[in-house]
Design an enzyme around this catalytic site. Structure first.
Site, short mmCIF file in Angstrom:
data_model
loop_
_atom_site.label_atom_id
_atom_site.label_comp_id
_atom_site.label_asym_id
_atom_site.label_seq_id
_atom_site.Cartn_x
_atom_site.Cartn_y
_atom_site.Cartn_z
CD GLU A 171 -3.17 -1.27 1.86
OE1 GLU A 171 -3.12 -0.70 3.01
OE2 GLU A 171 -4.28 -1.81 1.40
C1 HEC Z 1 -3.35 1.21 -1.75
C2 HEC Z 1 -4.47 1.32 -1.41
C3 HEC Z 1 -4.76 1.82 0.10
C4 HEC Z 1 -4.12 2.90 0.75
C5 HEC Z 1 -2.92 3.64 0.19
C6 HEC Z 1 -5.12 2.96 1.86
N1 HEC Z 1 -5.75 2.18 1.99
FE1 HEC Z 1 -7.36 1.92 3.35
N2 HEC Z 1 -7.85 0.10 2.71
C7 HEC Z 1 -7.43 -0.39 1.40
C8 HEC Z 1 -7.89 -1.80 1.25
C9 HEC Z 1 -7.54 -2.78 0.25
C10 HEC Z 1 -8.71 -1.95 2.40
C11 HEC Z 1 -9.33 -3.38 3.05
C12 HEC Z 1 -8.29 -4.37 3.31
C13 HEC Z 1 -8.82 -5.58 3.98
O1 HEC Z 1 -10.02 -5.53 4.30
O2 HEC Z 1 -8.07 -6.49 4.02
C14 HEC Z 1 -8.43 -0.67 3.39
C15 HEC Z 1 -9.41 -0.42 4.41
C16 HEC Z 1 -9.24 0.63 5.24
C17 HEC Z 1 -10.20 0.90 6.24
C18 HEC Z 1 -11.26 0.14 6.91
C19 HEC Z 1 -12.92 0.50 6.26
C20 HEC Z 1 -13.71 -0.73 6.69
O3 HEC Z 1 -15.10 -0.32 6.47
O4 HEC Z 1 -13.44 -1.64 7.28
C21 HEC Z 1 -10.06 2.32 6.78
C22 HEC Z 1 -10.66 2.94 7.89
C23 HEC Z 1 -8.91 2.61 5.93
N3 HEC Z 1 -8.73 1.69 5.00
C24 HEC Z 1 -8.15 3.88 6.14
C25 HEC Z 1 -7.12 3.99 5.50
C26 HEC Z 1 -6.26 5.29 5.91
C27 HEC Z 1 -6.41 6.19 7.13
C28 HEC Z 1 -4.94 5.17 4.84
C29 HEC Z 1 -3.93 6.20 5.06
C30 HEC Z 1 -3.13 6.16 6.21
C31 HEC Z 1 -5.24 4.16 4.08
N4 HEC Z 1 -6.49 3.55 4.37
C32 HEC Z 1 -4.60 3.70 3.03
C33 HEC Z 1 -6.63 0.51 0.50
C34 HEC Z 1 -5.91 1.45 0.77
#
Ligand code: HEC
Ligand code: HEC
Length: 421
Positions: A206
């Site tokens: 990520e």
């Molecule tokens: C490269 C893409 C990517 C980046 C950059 C990223 N995310 Fe995510 N995020 C995801 C993915 C894919 C999931 C789900 C992963 C899983 O369920 O295994 C996720 C899950 C989440 C969730 C959970 C939401 C839920 O309903 O369960 C949150 C909150 C979140 N991210 C916040 C953030 C924050 C804050 C950052 C920066 C610090 C961030 N993400 C950076 C791809 C990304």
């Protein structure tokens, strides 16, 4: 309280009937015919009347347990919202439309406009959320995968693309209303937004930073951040804890409670079209609401009546041509359990499911009916399973294309009319 009052009246009637019955038995020809002495008649009467008392006792215990569970949930709900600076939403369950009775339709709480001291933490968190310096090559921010404006807090891609164009295994879920989820991620493995925020920065696919310490050192080089963190957090300044707190505080402001659905629940009868109301009924009557319940349409929402539940369910429950066509059974997953996702903003967050393989919402609705409810659609039935307790080989219930379209219309009412955040 109403059912407690109901209990008093029904209970009273039952007691009166019981006493009358006993009186009748004690004084009746039956006792006389047996030639029992008075004491014998009374014992005889009590013996025959005890069933009524047993019923009463069971009824009383049942009502008490049910009431206290509901009360505890409601208290927790209120405390949670107040602590987190959310306004308590209108509790007008839908009494207006008799066809929608029986289901507890709830609307979403809103952040209090003035988040007090947290407002500046939220602003700082917003800047961090959009800052690509949090990634190893300066190309990816949280907003890259969670686009608040365009894709309802997701990225519009099947699965996430992180630093150096690497593609991850799962679809990006929405960050909107994530504040209300008891657990985070598709499988609910993180317990809070703070815990969740640790993940992406150091995930090699990520954002790719070596450690959170790395991110902190990077931010410390920036005079602006040094000042801003001091302003918000005082002397402690830039630390891992403050970094996570700022981002999570921003995420707690991403609440989308101004939807046609919420307006309807609050009593605006014109907020939904007749077709949407039809879909809403279907959504309830066929059982979607068994899982997608509460103000978030997820049992994992802490603001729902199910705050004790982690809201995890097997997916797919029933295999079918859908699960094969869209590869729905996750490889390397032993338990196949997923958190029931919220359905808010669902029209903006395609493609759907943990693997992002389904682009069309109507198709997603049909897949759900077959794989979670064991229903059949025009083209697909659940696989025939026959064991002692149940069978899907008999004629399953049918979801027509029109039913699916009505449900989609209803789901549209769960998105904001305009993107405001
Ligand atoms: C490269 C893409 C990517 C980046 C950059 C990223 N995310 Fe995510 N995020 C995801 C993915 C894919 C999931 C789900 C992963 C899983 O369920 O295994 C996720 C899950 C989440 C969730 C959970 C939401 C839920 O309903 O369960 C949150 C909150 C979140 N991210 C916040 C953030 C924050 C804050 C950052 C920066 C610090 C961030 N993400 C950076 C791809 C990304
Ligand atoms: C037994 C519980 C259960 C029932 C019943 C159920 N769902 Fe789901 N739903 C889930 C789970 C779990 C997921 C997540 C699946 C995954 O991992 O991709 C989900 C996912 C979804 C999604 C995709 C969400 C997204 O963000 O990609 C939609 C849309 C949906 N459900 C709608 C419905 C509708 C409409 C019905 C009724 C026909 C229904 N569900 C019935 C548990 C359920």
């Amino acid at each position: 309280m109403t059912s407690l009052a109901g209990f008093h009246i029904v209970g009273l009637i039952v007691i009166l009937c019981g006493l009358l019955g006993i009186w009748f038995i004690v004084g009746s020809d039956l006792s006389k015919g047996l030639k029992l002495p008075l004491l014998g008649r009374i014992v005889f009467g009590i013996a025959l009347g005890s069933g009524v008392f047993a019923f009463m006792l069971k009824y009383f215990i049942f009502i008490t347990v049910e009431e206290s569970t509901k009360r505890r949930a409601a208290e927790f709900h209120k405390r949670f919202l107040a602590e987190q600076n959310y306004s308590i939403p209108p509790t007008t369950a839908i009494k207006i439309n008799p066809n929608l009775r029986g289901a507890n339709w709830q609307s979403l709480a809103q952040p209090v406009a003035n988040l007090k001291t947290n407002l500046s933490a939220a602003e700082l968190g917003k800047e961090l959320f959009y800052d690509k310096a949090l990634s190893i090559n300066g190309e990816v921010s949280c907003a890259t995968c969670h686009d608040i404006v365009k894709f309802g807090g997701t990225d519009g891609k099947p699965t996430a693309t992180g630093v150096f164009g690497q593609i991850g295994p799962r679809n990006s879920p929405s960050v909107k209303n994530a504040a209300f989820m008891k657990t985070q991620f598709w499988d609910g493995r993180a317990k809070s937004l703070e815990e969740q925020a640790k993940g992406p920065m150091t995930n090699p696919i990520e954002m790719g930073k070596q450690s959170l310490g790395d991110v902190v050192s990077r931010l410390k080089q920036d005079e602006y951040y040094a000042k801003a963190f001091n302003q918000v957090y005082g002397k402690t300044g830039i630390t891992e804890t403050n970094l996570l707190n700022a981002i999570a505080t921003y995420e707690r402001t991403l609440i989308t409670s101004d939807t046609p659905y919420d307006k309807y629940v609050a009593g605006d009868l014109k907020a939904l079209s007749p077709q949407q109301i039809k879909g809403m009924k279907k959504f309830y009557s066929i059982g979607c609401k068994n899982c997608h319940d509460g103000p978030d349409f997820s049992r994992a929402g802490v603001n729902s009546l199910y705050n004790g539940s982690d809201g995890l369910r097997i997916f797919p429950v029933y295999t079918s041509n859908y699960s094969r066509q869209y590869d729905l059974i996750e490889k390397n997953s032993k338990s196949r359990t997923f958190r029931i996702p919220s359905l808010r903003n669902i029209t903006e967050t395609a493609p759907y499911f943990h693997n992002g393989k389904v682009n069309n919402l109507e198709e997603a609705v049909k897949i759900m009916a077959v794989s979670q409810l064991g229903m059949a659609t025009k083209n697909v039935s659940p696989d025939c399973i026959n064991n002692n307790s149940f069978s899907t080989c008999n004629k399953p219930k049918y979801l027509s294309d029109d039913d699916a379209k009505d449900i989609v219309e209803f789901l549209k009412s769960l998105s904001q009319e305009k993107n405001k955040n």
